[in-house]
Design a protein around this motif. Structure first.
Motif, PDB file in Angstrom:
ATOM      1  N   ALA A  53       1.030  -1.491  -0.043  1.00 35.22           N
ATOM      2  CA  ALA A  53       0.183  -0.409   0.188  1.00 35.22           C
ATOM      3  C   ALA A  53       0.234   1.101   0.482  1.00 35.22           C
ATOM      4  N   LYS A  57       1.940   3.810  -2.363  1.00 34.63           N
ATOM      5  CA  LYS A  57       1.155   5.124  -2.908  1.00 34.63           C
ATOM      6  C   LYS A  57      -0.584   5.568  -2.548  1.00 34.63           C
ATOM      7  N   VAL A  58      -1.254   3.815  -1.804  1.00 32.62           N
ATOM      8  CA  VAL A  58      -2.301   3.485  -1.862  1.00 32.62           C
ATOM      9  C   VAL A  58      -2.867   4.266  -0.387  1.00 32.62           C
ATOM     10  N   TRP A  59      -1.775   4.178   0.726  1.00 29.58           N
ATOM     11  CA  TRP A  59      -1.849   5.146   1.808  1.00 29.58           C
ATOM     12  C   TRP A  59      -0.131   5.940   2.158  1.00 29.58           C
TER      13      TRP A  59
END
Length: 107
Positions: A53, A57-59
């Motif tokens: 993730a 760059k999901v979070w």
């Protein structure tokens, strides 16, 4: 004091608050192999999840609240510690509550 230590301080507080629960029942820390078998597999799965993730760059993690130390794929060291500390605190709590309920039921 800098805010960048908050995450680690909260984790340390969790350990400090639950440490006395080791006195109940057969304990958690007194069985390191069993503790490792309970915590490590799940920690590894969630750590891989975090790595994917963060790398994708999901979070992200707010740099204001972390030390800046990171493992590969950009995961903060605090997140690694989280995946170890919180389950241990949960096991300490579960063990203590189970022991107290057993004592109560055997009266």
């Amino acid at each position: 004091m800098s805010d960048r230590w908050q995450y680690l301080l909260v984790l340390a507080a969790c350990l400090a608050i639950t440490a006395p629960l080791e006195l109940f029942g057969s304990g958690v820390y007194r069985h390191p192999r069993r503790l490792a078998r309970a915590v490590l597999p799940v920690a590894v799965v969630f750590l891989i999840w975090d790595m994917v993730a963060v790398a994708g760059k999901v979070w992200t993690f707010d740099a204001s609240y972390i030390s800046g130390l990171r493992i590969p794929f950009g995961v903060p060291i605090e997140e690694v510690v989280f995946f170890l500390v919180i389950p241990v605190c949960g096991l300490l709590t579960y063990n203590a509550v189970s022991t107290i309920l057993d004592w109560r039921n055997h009266r």
